[in-house]
Design a protein around this motif. Structure first.
Motif, PDB file in Angstrom:
ATOM      1  N   ALA A   1      -8.721   3.842 -13.321  1.00 15.61           N
ATOM      2  CA  ALA A   1      -9.232   3.139 -11.971  1.00 15.61           C
ATOM      3  C   ALA A   1      -7.915   1.854 -12.103  1.00 15.61           C
ATOM      4  CB  ALA A   1     -10.427   2.297 -12.163  1.00 15.61           C
ATOM      5  N   GLU A   2      -6.802   2.056 -12.436  1.00 18.02           N
ATOM      6  CA  GLU A   2      -5.649   0.956 -12.291  1.00 18.02           C
ATOM      7  C   GLU A   2      -4.941   1.212 -11.169  1.00 18.02           C
ATOM      8  OE1 GLU A   2      -3.521   2.324 -15.776  1.00 18.02           O
ATOM      9  OE2 GLU A   2      -5.020   1.871 -17.356  1.00 18.02           O
ATOM     10  N   PRO A   3      -4.582  -0.021 -10.603  1.00 17.69           N
ATOM     11  CA  PRO A   3      -3.667  -0.033  -9.399  1.00 17.69           C
ATOM     12  C   PRO A   3      -2.520   1.045  -9.499  1.00 17.69           C
ATOM     13  CG  PRO A   3      -4.100  -2.378 -10.329  1.00 17.69           C
ATOM     14  CD  PRO A   3      -4.638  -1.432 -11.269  1.00 17.69           C
ATOM     15  N   VAL A   4      -2.232   1.272  -8.233  1.00 18.54           N
ATOM     16  CA  VAL A   4      -0.933   2.423  -8.131  1.00 18.54           C
ATOM     17  C   VAL A   4       0.082   1.690  -7.237  1.00 18.54           C
ATOM     18  CG1 VAL A   4      -2.670   4.326  -8.092  1.00 18.54           C
ATOM     19  CG2 VAL A   4      -2.165   3.221  -5.979  1.00 18.54           C
ATOM     20  N   PRO A   5       1.253   2.245  -7.271  1.00 22.55           N
ATOM     21  CA  PRO A   5       2.395   1.651  -6.899  1.00 22.55           C
ATOM     22  C   PRO A   5       2.691   2.282  -5.329  1.00 22.55           C
ATOM     23  CG  PRO A   5       3.274   3.605  -7.941  1.00 22.55           C
ATOM     24  CD  PRO A   5       1.586   3.541  -8.521  1.00 22.55           C
ATOM     25  N   TYR A   6       2.770   1.560  -4.226  1.00 24.43           N
ATOM     26  CA  TYR A   6       2.854   1.992  -3.133  1.00 24.43           C
ATOM     27  C   TYR A   6       4.357   1.723  -2.308  1.00 24.43           C
ATOM     28  CZ  TYR A   6       2.375  -2.726  -1.037  1.00 24.43           C
ATOM     29  OH  TYR A   6       2.585  -4.204  -0.355  1.00 24.43           O
TER      30      TYR A   6
END
Length: 403
Positions: free
Chosen positions: A355-360
């Motif tokens: 559930a970690e942040p993802v790159p956009y």
């Protein structure tokens, strides 16, 4: 202005020693995404609300602009929408995976899961197996529906809504600690194994060196979803382009159209070019304002634990899909904004979602930037731009401000 989301399912990952501290995304050869990153805003976004399980269901709802805390009622009901199941309020819907167990000479509880996807079994083979098993498992309260590849549905009238473990979280482990406590569901899984391990089609698959689809596995329970129309919320006419029932189900619930692309199968060798062409055509010829292009392959390769194939899936996404979308929209003369991101990480090391942040990456053809960013997890984090709620990204894509 036209708008595109390209979602590489599970594309984000963790640094690996075998890649000298890099990730599949940072090590993949991705000239198109890197070119776009140099002209775009990059940052990180949290797609999974705190306390919710990290899955493609919650994460894609979030990216689509729907707060999962409000709209999520379970994964399988969304998939059931895609295949036209007429659900009642009292129905409970389960995902029914066709999985590969070890077929050791031990009780069912001592078997291990080798493959959650049965070698990415074809829908045609899966339909034969499902038909033959369901003839033996007939129940006046339960109905089975064929989905795509290994992904199918069980609808249980007035059923129990039980929290069960996804099979991709049990890979290589003994299944005994993860089986349904409900007697009926457990009996169905065991009976399916007895039928499927002796099925002629599975014998043939083994002779061909393919994993047999030798057991049902139930998980992802939920009830009938109610989504607000995407067009009513965002005033954009949208189209979904995906091979998997989950995304097509979200689109159906959101009253968006879908484009079925021949050869798109959710695997590494899906029809990337066909998806790109379908998106460009929808946006430039068919009057759509927005296209959501979903590619499952990076997630599947993460579940398989294959660094090489995950890198390959990202390179295919870059050169065989994103490049063609950019070239097609540039040639059309349409102004456009393109958002590229994963829904969640699927680290090869753990072979499941986190559930970690993802790159956009957010590109605007009318306002290109100029800097030295590349598109990967590390540089997205170093940009300092953090979006706290994934469901804010949709209105941000459409030109609004982040909350």
């Amino acid at each position: 202005m036209k708008y595109v989301v390209v979602l590489g399912d599970g594309m984000a990952d963790w640094p690996m020693e075998s890649l000298n501290g890099g990730t599949p995304l940072s090590c993949a050869v991705t000239p198109c995404m890197d070119e776009l990153a140099g002209m775009s805003e990059i940052g990180t976004v949290s797609t999974i609300p705190e306390g919710m399980a990290p899955g493609s269901d919650t994460a894609n709802l979030s990216v689509m602009g729907y707060d999962p805390r409000k709209y999520y009622t379970g994964r399988s009901p969304l998939e059931a929408l895609s295949i036209g199941v007429d659900m009642k309020e009292s129905d409970v819907v389960y995902r029914c995976n066709l999985v590969t167990l070890t077929e050791e000479d031990v009780p069912y509880e001592e078997q291990r899961i080798l493959d959650h996807s049965s070698g990415e079994i074809s829908t045609e083979d899966a339909a034969i197996l499902l038909r033959d098993v369901c003839q033996e498992l007939k129940n006046e309260n339960c109905s089975f529906y064929v989905g795509t590849s290994y992904r199918h549905c069980l609808v249980w009238e007035n059923g129990k809504n039980l929290e069960l473990t996804p099979p991709h979280d049990v890979l290589t482990q003994r299944v005994g600690n993860y089986l349904p406590e409900d007697e009926m569901l457990l009996s169905m899984q065991k009976k399916s194994y007895e039928i499927l391990k002796a099925h002629p089609l599975n014998r043939k698959r083994k002779e061909q060196g393919l994993n047999p689809a030798n057991s049902f596995w139930f998980w992802g329970a939920g009830t009938k979803p109610i989504l607000t129309s995407f067009e009513k919320i965002y005033h954009k006419k949208g189209v979904m382009i995906s091979a998997v029932d989950l995304l097509k189900g979200i689109a159906a619930g959101a009253e968006m159209d879908c484009r079925i692309v021949e050869g798109a199968n959710g695997g590494l060798h899906t029809n990337y070019e066909g998806k790109a062409r379908a998106a460009v055509k929808a946006l430039t010829e068919e009057g759509y304002d927005f296209a959501y292009i979903h590619v499952e392959a990076p997630d599947e390769m993460g579940h398989q634990g294959s660094v090489e194939r995950k890198i390959q899936s990202i390179e295919y996404l870059d050169q065989r899909l994103i490049r063609l979308v950019k070239e097609g929209l540039d040639a059309s003369g349409e102004d456009y904004r393109m958002l590229i991101l994963p829904d969640h990480p699927t680290p090869v090391k753990v072979r499941t979602h986190v559930a970690e942040p993802v790159p956009y990456l957010l590109y605007d053809s009318t306002a290109p930037r100029s800097h030295n960013w590349h598109y990967n997890e590390k540089e997205a984090l170093e940009s300092g731009i953090k979006v706290e709620h994934g469901w804010d990204m949709m209105k941000y894509l459409f030109g609004g401000k982040l909350c």
